[in-house]
Design an enzyme around this catalytic site. Structure first.
Site, PDB file in Angstrom:
ATOM      1  N   CYS A  31       0.814  -1.226   0.000  1.00 61.74           N
ATOM      2  CA  CYS A  31       0.000   0.000   0.000  1.00 61.74           C
ATOM      3  C   CYS A  31       0.841   1.267   0.000  1.00 61.74           C
ATOM      4  O   CYS A  31       0.313   2.359  -0.195  1.00 61.74           O
ATOM      5  CB  CYS A  31      -0.958  -0.021   1.185  1.00 61.74           C
TER       6      CYS A  31
ATOM      7  N   HIS B 121      -3.429   6.728   1.901  1.00 62.86           N
ATOM      8  CA  HIS B 121      -3.834   5.399   1.430  1.00 62.86           C
ATOM      9  C   HIS B 121      -5.219   5.103   1.995  1.00 62.86           C
ATOM     10  O   HIS B 121      -5.460   5.255   3.206  1.00 62.86           O
ATOM     11  CB  HIS B 121      -2.809   4.363   1.879  1.00 62.86           C
TER      12      HIS B 121
ATOM     13  N   ASN C 193     -10.183  -0.861  -0.002  1.00 63.34           N
ATOM     14  CA  ASN C 193      -8.726  -0.713   0.014  1.00 63.34           C
ATOM     15  C   ASN C 193      -8.163  -1.383  -1.249  1.00 63.34           C
ATOM     16  O   ASN C 193      -8.185  -2.599  -1.359  1.00 63.34           O
ATOM     17  CB  ASN C 193      -8.200  -1.390   1.287  1.00 63.34           C
TER      18      ASN C 193
HETATM   19  O1  UT7 Z   1      -3.803  -1.532   3.568  1.00 56.07           O
HETATM   20  C1  UT7 Z   1      -2.847  -1.732   4.561  1.00 56.07           C
HETATM   21  C2  UT7 Z   1      -3.193  -1.143   5.822  1.00 56.07           C
HETATM   22  N1  UT7 Z   1      -4.309  -1.818   6.435  1.00 56.07           N
HETATM   23  C3  UT7 Z   1      -4.962  -1.220   7.398  1.00 56.07           C
HETATM   24  O2  UT7 Z   1      -4.643  -0.089   7.704  1.00 56.07           O
HETATM   25  C4  UT7 Z   1      -6.038  -1.948   8.169  1.00 56.07           C
HETATM   26  C5  UT7 Z   1      -5.975  -1.553   9.620  1.00 56.07           C
HETATM   27  N2  UT7 Z   1      -6.958  -2.198  10.472  1.00 56.07           N
HETATM   28  C6  UT7 Z   1      -8.270  -1.856  10.413  1.00 56.07           C
HETATM   29  O3  UT7 Z   1      -8.683  -1.057   9.601  1.00 56.07           O
HETATM   30  C7  UT7 Z   1      -9.183  -2.466  11.440  1.00 56.07           C
HETATM   31  O4  UT7 Z   1      -8.417  -3.106  12.435  1.00 56.07           O
HETATM   32  C8  UT7 Z   1     -10.210  -3.497  10.841  1.00 56.07           C
HETATM   33  C9  UT7 Z   1     -11.245  -2.763  10.003  1.00 56.07           C
HETATM   34  C10 UT7 Z   1      -9.483  -4.521  10.021  1.00 56.07           C
HETATM   35  C11 UT7 Z   1     -10.949  -4.192  11.987  1.00 56.07           C
HETATM   36  O5  UT7 Z   1     -11.613  -3.224  12.805  1.00 56.07           O
HETATM   37  P1  UT7 Z   1     -11.439  -3.274  14.387  1.00 56.07           P
HETATM   38  O6  UT7 Z   1     -12.285  -2.196  14.930  1.00 56.07           O
HETATM   39  O7  UT7 Z   1      -9.952  -3.217  14.683  1.00 56.07           O
HETATM   40  O8  UT7 Z   1     -12.075  -4.663  14.773  1.00 56.07           O
HETATM   41  P2  UT7 Z   1     -11.415  -5.861  15.583  1.00 56.07           P
HETATM   42  O9  UT7 Z   1     -10.498  -6.644  14.734  1.00 56.07           O
HETATM   43  O10 UT7 Z   1     -10.915  -5.365  16.887  1.00 56.07           O
HETATM   44  O11 UT7 Z   1     -12.709  -6.732  15.881  1.00 56.07           O
HETATM   45  C12 UT7 Z   1     -13.755  -6.261  16.756  1.00 56.07           C
HETATM   46  C13 UT7 Z   1     -14.835  -7.306  16.814  1.00 56.07           C
HETATM   47  C14 UT7 Z   1     -14.308  -8.703  17.096  1.00 56.07           C
HETATM   48  O12 UT7 Z   1     -15.298  -9.362  17.868  1.00 56.07           O
HETATM   49  P3  UT7 Z   1     -15.108  -9.542  19.464  1.00 56.07           P
HETATM   50  O13 UT7 Z   1     -13.827 -10.266  19.659  1.00 56.07           O
HETATM   51  O14 UT7 Z   1     -15.059  -8.135  20.006  1.00 56.07           O
HETATM   52  O15 UT7 Z   1     -16.341 -10.293  19.873  1.00 56.07           O
HETATM   53  C15 UT7 Z   1     -14.226  -9.359  15.747  1.00 56.07           C
HETATM   54  O16 UT7 Z   1     -14.370 -10.747  15.784  1.00 56.07           O
HETATM   55  O17 UT7 Z   1     -15.464  -7.391  15.536  1.00 56.07           O
HETATM   56  C16 UT7 Z   1     -15.405  -8.734  15.045  1.00 56.07           C
HETATM   57  N3  UT7 Z   1     -15.246  -8.661  13.602  1.00 56.07           N
HETATM   58  C17 UT7 Z   1     -16.279  -8.568  12.774  1.00 56.07           C
HETATM   59  N4  UT7 Z   1     -17.619  -8.554  13.001  1.00 56.07           N
HETATM   60  C18 UT7 Z   1     -18.415  -8.438  11.931  1.00 56.07           C
HETATM   61  C19 UT7 Z   1     -14.109  -8.651  12.888  1.00 56.07           C
HETATM   62  N5  UT7 Z   1     -14.396  -8.542  11.576  1.00 56.07           N
HETATM   63  C20 UT7 Z   1     -15.739  -8.502  11.489  1.00 56.07           C
HETATM   64  C21 UT7 Z   1     -16.629  -8.412  10.401  1.00 56.07           C
HETATM   65  N6  UT7 Z   1     -17.951  -8.372  10.676  1.00 56.07           N
HETATM   66  N7  UT7 Z   1     -16.206  -8.336   9.137  1.00 56.07           N
END
Ligand code: UT7
Length: 335
Positions: free
Chosen positions: A117, A260, A290
């Site tokens: 990226c 990005h 993305n």
């Molecule tokens: O391109 C290169 C750079 N990439 C990035 O910059 C990506 C950076 N990361 C992010 O943008 C975020 O971390 C994500 C969008 C990938 C994830 O968002 P988050 O707020 O960090 O969510 P999380 O991984 O902490 O998950 C929170 C909850 C979890 O459930 P519990 O453990 O709290 O019960 C996950 O299992 O959300 C759950 N979860 C989802 N639920 C519904 C994770 N993915 C999903 C989903 N739908 N798709």
């Protein structure tokens, strides 16, 4: 890092291309346990474009390149250099030569840059060096990726994020007083390579001639989302601030923050740390997700076509992602 500048660099024009197939959040919710509400609230994404053809990387890159070239007086035979930023080549030896052939730029040297990226920013910086030291005059820089081909469509933590696309920019040498590319700041932290990667898995194979042999096979995208998120919101503002400081510019002088397109929450957090108002943040994540190396030129081209960006505007471009890599390029737009 300082270099001796013999020529200035002008960004002449941009172009972009995306596949026709549009996949909504609702459609993804049929495949994995997620929802439009979760995806939109956590990322800002509504839909993304997905390519289905094996030649889509080169087709999109060529379309974006020709769109950019058509806005200039330069034709393909005038190009000296083509840099294709991609992490999803259709040939491990590189895909830029296929782009060179497809657009008929037979006089241009062409090579790939693999930096996920951050690829487009690093490719722009590389192109700038070749122009500023007087080696080349007309350079095509393309960011293109088809991450959908490397996505694990049963992993809801990653498959909701990515889309395919391509964006192109034409750079030309000019007198040093008209130089538009003002400065850059690049970083890598290889210790964290496994926070976001597509690793190669090796398995043994026997052959009559070579024994023991190992055969490589790339897997799919894996990401520690939270860690990458924290990295982005802490390192990207630092990189931008260092770059602004080196140019004696303040964050108030920034007209557009072009990051990005990974997550709207990241875009807003970076802007807020730099005290740049949300209206100055360019975002088209809702439509494309993305798109890795394509995301910055895709958003840049759209902002230029929408006439958001005006003559003389100061633009801060910043990429971040796998590697981990991150980097900033600051330029002024004179259309
Ligand atoms: O391109 C290169 C750079 N990439 C990035 O910059 C990506 C950076 N990361 C992010 O943008 C975020 O971390 C994500 C969008 C990938 C994830 O968002 P988050 O707020 O960090 O969510 P999380 O991984 O902490 O998950 C929170 C909850 C979890 O459930 P519990 O453990 O709290 O019960 C996950 O299992 O959300 C759950 N979860 C989802 N639920 C519904 C994770 N993915 C999903 C989903 N739908 N798709």
């Amino acid at each position: 890092m300082k270099s001796s500048i013999r020529q200035g660099v002008k960004l002449l024009a941009t172009g972009s291309a995306v596949p026709d197939l549009c996949i909504s959040n609702d459609l993804i919710s049929d495949i994995v346990d997620t929802s439009d509400e979760w995806i939109f609230n956590r990322t800002g994404i509504k839909e993304r474009r997905i390519s289905s053809s094996p030649t889509s990387l080169i087709d999109m890159a060529a379309k974006a390149s020709m769109q950019a070239l058509d806005k200039t007086q330069i034709n393909t035979l005038d190009l000296d250099l083509i840099i294709l930023a991609t992490s999803t080549p259709n040939d491990l030896f590189g895909s830029a030569s296929q782009l060179q052939a497809k657009i008929g730029a037979s006089k241009a040297i062409a090579f790939d840059i693999t930096a996920a990226c951050s690829g487009f920013v690093i490719a722009m910086v590389t192109a700038t060096q070749f122009i500023q030291n007087g080696s080349y005059a007309n350079v095509l820089v393309v960011g293109a990726d088809v991450l959908s081909k490397w996505t694990n469509w049963s992993d809801r933590r990653t498959c909701i994020l990515f889309g395919d696309g391509a964006g192109a920019a034409i750079l030309q040498s000019c007198s040093t007083v008209k130089n538009n590319i003002l400065g850059f700041h690049l970083n890598t932290d290889g210790q964290k390579f496994d926070q976001l990667n597509i690793s190669c898995e090796y398995s043994n194979f026997s052959d009559k001639c070579i024994y023991p042999g190992l055969r490589g096979n790339f897997k799919h995208i894996t990401m520690h989302g939270k860690e990458v998120y924290k990295f982005a919101v802490s390192k990207v503002p630092q990189s931008i601030q260092s770059c602004l400081n080196s140019l004696n510019l303040s964050s108030e002088s920034v007209d557009w923050l072009l990051l990005h397109q990974a997550n709207n929450r990241i875009l807003n957090a970076v802007a807020s740390r730099l005290m740049i108002p949300a209206e100055k943040v360019i975002s088209n994540l809702s439509k494309y997700g993305n798109t890795s190396a394509a995301s910055i030129p895709l958003a840049l081209n759209e902002a230029l076509e929408d006439k958001k960006i005006k003559n003389g505007d100061l633009i801060v471009m910043s990429g971040f992602g796998a590697g981990l890599t991150w980097g900033t390029l600051i330029f002024r737009w004179y259309g």
